[in-house]
Design a protein around this motif. Structure first.
Motif, PDB file in Angstrom:
ATOM      1  N   ILE A 302      43.304  38.599  49.429  1.00 13.27           N
ATOM      2  CA  ILE A 302      43.960  39.896  49.208  1.00 13.27           C
ATOM      3  C   ILE A 302      45.152  39.749  48.275  1.00 13.27           C
ATOM      4  N   GLU A 303      45.948  38.707  48.466  1.00 14.32           N
ATOM      5  CA  GLU A 303      47.119  38.504  47.613  1.00 14.32           C
ATOM      6  C   GLU A 303      46.701  38.236  46.172  1.00 14.32           C
ATOM      7  N   GLN A 304      45.633  37.464  46.011  1.00 17.46           N
ATOM      8  CA  GLN A 304      45.147  37.171  44.669  1.00 17.46           C
ATOM      9  C   GLN A 304      44.608  38.423  44.005  1.00 17.46           C
ATOM     10  N   LEU A 305      43.805  39.194  44.742  1.00 12.60           N
ATOM     11  CA  LEU A 305      43.227  40.425  44.215  1.00 12.60           C
ATOM     12  C   LEU A 305      44.319  41.397  43.786  1.00 12.60           C
ATOM     13  N   THR A 306      45.337  41.541  44.607  1.00 12.11           N
ATOM     14  CA  THR A 306      46.457  42.437  44.295  1.00 12.11           C
ATOM     15  C   THR A 306      47.156  42.002  43.017  1.00 12.11           C
ATOM     16  N   GLY A 307      47.368  40.700  42.855  1.00 12.21           N
ATOM     17  CA  GLY A 307      48.042  40.190  41.661  1.00 12.21           C
ATOM     18  C   GLY A 307      47.280  40.504  40.392  1.00 12.21           C
ATOM     19  N   MET A 308      45.945  40.325  40.424  1.00 10.61           N
ATOM     20  CA  MET A 308      45.141  40.586  39.227  1.00 10.61           C
ATOM     21  C   MET A 308      45.119  42.069  38.882  1.00 10.61           C
ATOM     22  N   VAL A 309      45.018  42.928  39.899  1.00 14.46           N
ATOM     23  CA  VAL A 309      44.997  44.366  39.654  1.00 14.46           C
ATOM     24  C   VAL A 309      46.354  44.833  39.132  1.00 14.46           C
ATOM     25  N   ALA A 310      47.440  44.297  39.703  1.00 12.97           N
ATOM     26  CA  ALA A 310      48.770  44.619  39.192  1.00 12.97           C
ATOM     27  C   ALA A 310      48.953  44.110  37.770  1.00 12.97           C
ATOM     28  N   GLY A 311      48.183  43.076  37.402  1.00 11.14           N
ATOM     29  CA  GLY A 311      48.217  42.548  36.046  1.00 11.14           C
ATOM     30  C   GLY A 311      47.338  43.316  35.073  1.00 11.14           C
ATOM     31  N   GLY A 312      46.713  44.393  35.540  1.00 16.05           N
ATOM     32  CA  GLY A 312      45.951  45.257  34.649  1.00 16.05           C
ATOM     33  C   GLY A 312      44.445  45.183  34.749  1.00 16.05           C
ATOM     34  N   ALA A 313      43.901  44.346  35.643  1.00 20.09           N
ATOM     35  CA  ALA A 313      42.442  44.241  35.765  1.00 20.09           C
ATOM     36  C   ALA A 313      41.856  45.576  36.221  1.00 20.09           C
ATOM     37  N   GLN A 314      40.933  46.118  35.448  1.00 20.60           N
ATOM     38  CA  GLN A 314      40.287  47.380  35.831  1.00 20.60           C
ATOM     39  C   GLN A 314      39.083  47.160  36.732  1.00 20.60           C
ATOM     40  N   VAL A 315      38.480  45.970  36.656  1.00 17.79           N
ATOM     41  CA  VAL A 315      37.305  45.617  37.457  1.00 17.79           C
ATOM     42  C   VAL A 315      37.473  44.184  37.936  1.00 17.79           C
ATOM     43  N   VAL A 316      36.967  43.889  39.141  1.00 16.97           N
ATOM     44  CA  VAL A 316      37.048  42.524  39.670  1.00 16.97           C
ATOM     45  C   VAL A 316      35.661  42.070  40.130  1.00 16.97           C
ATOM     46  N   LEU A 317      35.307  40.836  39.766  1.00 19.52           N
ATOM     47  CA  LEU A 317      34.086  40.188  40.249  1.00 19.52           C
ATOM     48  C   LEU A 317      34.467  39.250  41.386  1.00 19.52           C
ATOM     49  N   PHE A 318      33.855  39.425  42.540  1.00 22.08           N
ATOM     50  CA  PHE A 318      34.222  38.651  43.732  1.00 22.08           C
ATOM     51  C   PHE A 318      32.966  37.971  44.262  1.00 22.08           C
ATOM     52  N   THR A 319      32.895  36.645  44.114  1.00 19.01           N
ATOM     53  CA  THR A 319      31.750  35.893  44.629  1.00 19.01           C
ATOM     54  C   THR A 319      32.025  35.421  46.043  1.00 19.01           C
ATOM     55  N   THR A 320      30.990  35.384  46.875  1.00 17.55           N
ATOM     56  CA  THR A 320      31.174  34.923  48.247  1.00 17.55           C
ATOM     57  C   THR A 320      29.866  34.377  48.813  1.00 17.55           C
ATOM     58  N   GLY A 321      29.989  33.304  49.565  1.00 16.29           N
ATOM     59  CA  GLY A 321      28.832  32.718  50.223  1.00 16.29           C
ATOM     60  C   GLY A 321      28.808  33.014  51.709  1.00 16.29           C
ATOM     61  N   ARG A 322      29.947  33.463  52.235  1.00 15.87           N
ATOM     62  CA  ARG A 322      30.057  33.760  53.660  1.00 15.87           C
ATOM     63  C   ARG A 322      30.044  35.260  53.937  1.00 15.87           C
ATOM     64  N   GLY A 323      30.490  36.053  52.933  1.00 16.74           N
ATOM     65  CA  GLY A 323      30.515  37.502  53.089  1.00 16.74           C
ATOM     66  C   GLY A 323      31.895  38.015  53.415  1.00 16.74           C
ATOM     67  N   THR A 324      32.297  39.106  52.783  1.00 14.70           N
ATOM     68  CA  THR A 324      33.604  39.719  53.036  1.00 14.70           C
ATOM     69  C   THR A 324      33.586  41.163  52.568  1.00 14.70           C
ATOM     70  N   ILE A 334      33.307  44.234  42.576  1.00 15.46           N
ATOM     71  CA  ILE A 334      31.868  43.983  42.627  1.00 15.46           C
ATOM     72  C   ILE A 334      31.629  42.712  43.432  1.00 15.46           C
ATOM     73  N   LYS A 335      30.998  42.855  44.585  1.00 20.98           N
ATOM     74  CA  LYS A 335      30.784  41.730  45.495  1.00 20.98           C
ATOM     75  C   LYS A 335      29.458  41.055  45.168  1.00 20.98           C
ATOM     76  N   ILE A 336      29.515  39.746  44.902  1.00 17.45           N
ATOM     77  CA  ILE A 336      28.341  38.988  44.454  1.00 17.45           C
ATOM     78  C   ILE A 336      28.019  37.889  45.461  1.00 17.45           C
ATOM     79  N   ALA A 337      26.865  37.989  46.092  1.00 17.40           N
ATOM     80  CA  ALA A 337      26.443  37.008  47.095  1.00 17.40           C
ATOM     81  C   ALA A 337      25.880  35.761  46.418  1.00 17.40           C
ATOM     82  N   THR A 338      26.189  34.602  47.002  1.00 16.57           N
ATOM     83  CA  THR A 338      25.713  33.337  46.448  1.00 16.57           C
ATOM     84  C   THR A 338      24.342  32.943  46.992  1.00 16.57           C
ATOM     85  N   ASN A 339      23.932  33.540  48.117  1.00 18.84           N
ATOM     86  CA  ASN A 339      22.647  33.199  48.718  1.00 18.84           C
ATOM     87  C   ASN A 339      21.988  34.454  49.284  1.00 18.84           C
TER      88      ASN A 339
END
Length: 403
Positions: A302-324, A334-339
């Motif tokens: 969450i802290e990382q995501l907030t930092g990037m959005v505050a830095g101007g990111a209009q879209v975020v790609l989020f990869t996960t193997g466990r799910g969130t 955009i949530k991207i599953a690894t399996n």
């Protein structure tokens, strides 16, 4: 394939290659959403801000615990994050909500946003308005007018070069470094080749792979900075009596098949692709260069995501193997599953599946092309799962004591 409404179908199908439908702002930047942000600068105002969003459709806000008893660089970083959220191109206008006696005064944040973007910005103080009920009523009135004004803004064709795309991974597994992260790395290269900006972050999860990024630095200054931020992050841990290099990943990472921090880092670094690293910026700082950029953030999702959005990111790609379910109030994630197993079990939260790479049904480049098309559609208005579920997560990386 997402089609959108009838008007959106016509416009999207008629776009030139490398274009999406975005909102052009007064300062020249482009948003992919058209939010009115109710921005509480102090935790005491967060509930009132949330009540306004419940009353007024088209507004977003967030709950947090910050805004007072902060000094020095910690104060500056929180201020930069607040202002950055309001300055994000996905925001049409901002209602800055304060208590009145806090360290982070609402008017200072409002002035920063208005001065640098020219956006509609209004300031409301709970103490000045005589309490919560009258403040919520006034805030809802102001926000409603702002939303109506925002609704007159139409999407128009915009170029890939207008985009800042954040990348992150959370809850990794043994597939992360083989499927989703390399696919995102391919996307990062494609974005850079289209003169867009791709943000790499999670400094803690690049420890052990820093030499690979330093080798790709645009110049010696950037290469030196790579080692400086890694050392600074390690020193923070050492001061607490923890050697982060000898520590294992989180329980979820361990259950997913990872055993060491280096293993996690080598997989995470794949999100950066292969292009040159142009600069290394501070938390919640806006990139000054196009191309691949590293933002110094913690590994906390969450802290990382907030930092990037505050830095101007209009879209975020989020990869996960466990799910969130992680999302942002400002930027589509955009949530991207690894399996495939996790993708199927957490269909409520996952947008794309790259488990097809592991299964030999798709190459990394093919999956990357699919992710790039998803960015185009989401940037043109398609909703992500996190947006649909109103997963409005927010958290600031605190770097100082509370006084």
């Amino acid at each position: 394939m997402w089609k959108g409404n009838e008007e959106g179908v016509t416009k999207l199908s008629n776009l030139k290659e490398g274009q999406f439908l975005g909102y052009r702002r007064a300062d020249g930047n482009v948003g992919v959403r058209n939010h009115v942000l109710i921005l509480p600068t102090i935790t005491c105002a967060a509930q009132a801000a949330n009540q306004i969003t419940e009353l007024v459709d088209g507004t977003v806000s967030f709950i947090h615990q910050h805004g007072c008893a902060q000094v020095g660089v910690d104060y500056e970083q929180t201020f930069r994050t607040y202002a950055g959220m309001g300055m994000n191109p996905n925001v049409y206008g901002v209602v800055v909500l304060g208590l009145g006696c806090e360290t982070h005064q609402a008017w200072t944040v409002a002035d920063e946003i208005a001065k640098k973007t020219g956006k509609p910005v209004e300031t409301i103080s709970i103490q000045d308005h005589g309490g919560t009920l009258t403040t919520v009523a006034e805030g809802a009135k102001v926000a409603a007018q702002m939303v109506q004004d925002a609704s007159t803004i139409q999407r128009e064709p915009c170029d890939w070069s207008e985009l800042i795309v954040g990348t992150e991974c959370g809850g990794s597994d043994a597939c992360s470094g083989l499927s989703a992260n390399p696919a995102v790395g391919t996307v990062s290269d494609m974005l850079v080749d289209r003169e867009a900006t791709a943000i790499l972050a999670e400094t803690t999860e690049l420890i052990g792979a820093e030499h690979l990024l330093a080798e790709r630095a645009a110049d010696d200054k950037v290469a030196k900075r790579v080692y400086e931020v890694i050392e600074a992050m390690e020193n923070r841990s050492l001061k607490m009596g923890v050697d982060i290099r000898t520590g294992n990943p989180s329980p979820g990472n361990l259950d997913g098949g990872l055993s060491t921090l280096e293993e996690k880092s080598l997989g995470a670094a794949n999100k950066s692709g292969s292009r040159a690293l142009q600069e290394l910026i501070d938390y919640a700082e806006r990139p000054t260069k196009k191309g691949l950029v590293w933002m110094d953030t913690p590994g906390h999702d969450i802290e990382q995501l907030t930092g990037m959005v505050a830095g101007g990111a209009q879209v975020v790609l989020f990869t996960t193997g466990r799910g969130t379910p992680t999302g942002s109030p400002i930027a589509p994630v955009i949530k991207i599953a690894t399996n495939s197993t996790m993708y199927e079990s957490m269909g409520d939260n996952m947008d794309l599946n790259t488990g097809t790479i592991i299964e030999g049904k798709e190459t990394v480049d093919e999956a990357g092309g699919r992710v790039l098309e998803e960015i185009r559609q989401v940037s043109s208005g398609k909703k992500t799962k996190a947006e649909i579920l109103k997963q409005h997560d927010f958290g600031i990386w605190r770097i100082g004591p509370t006084f």
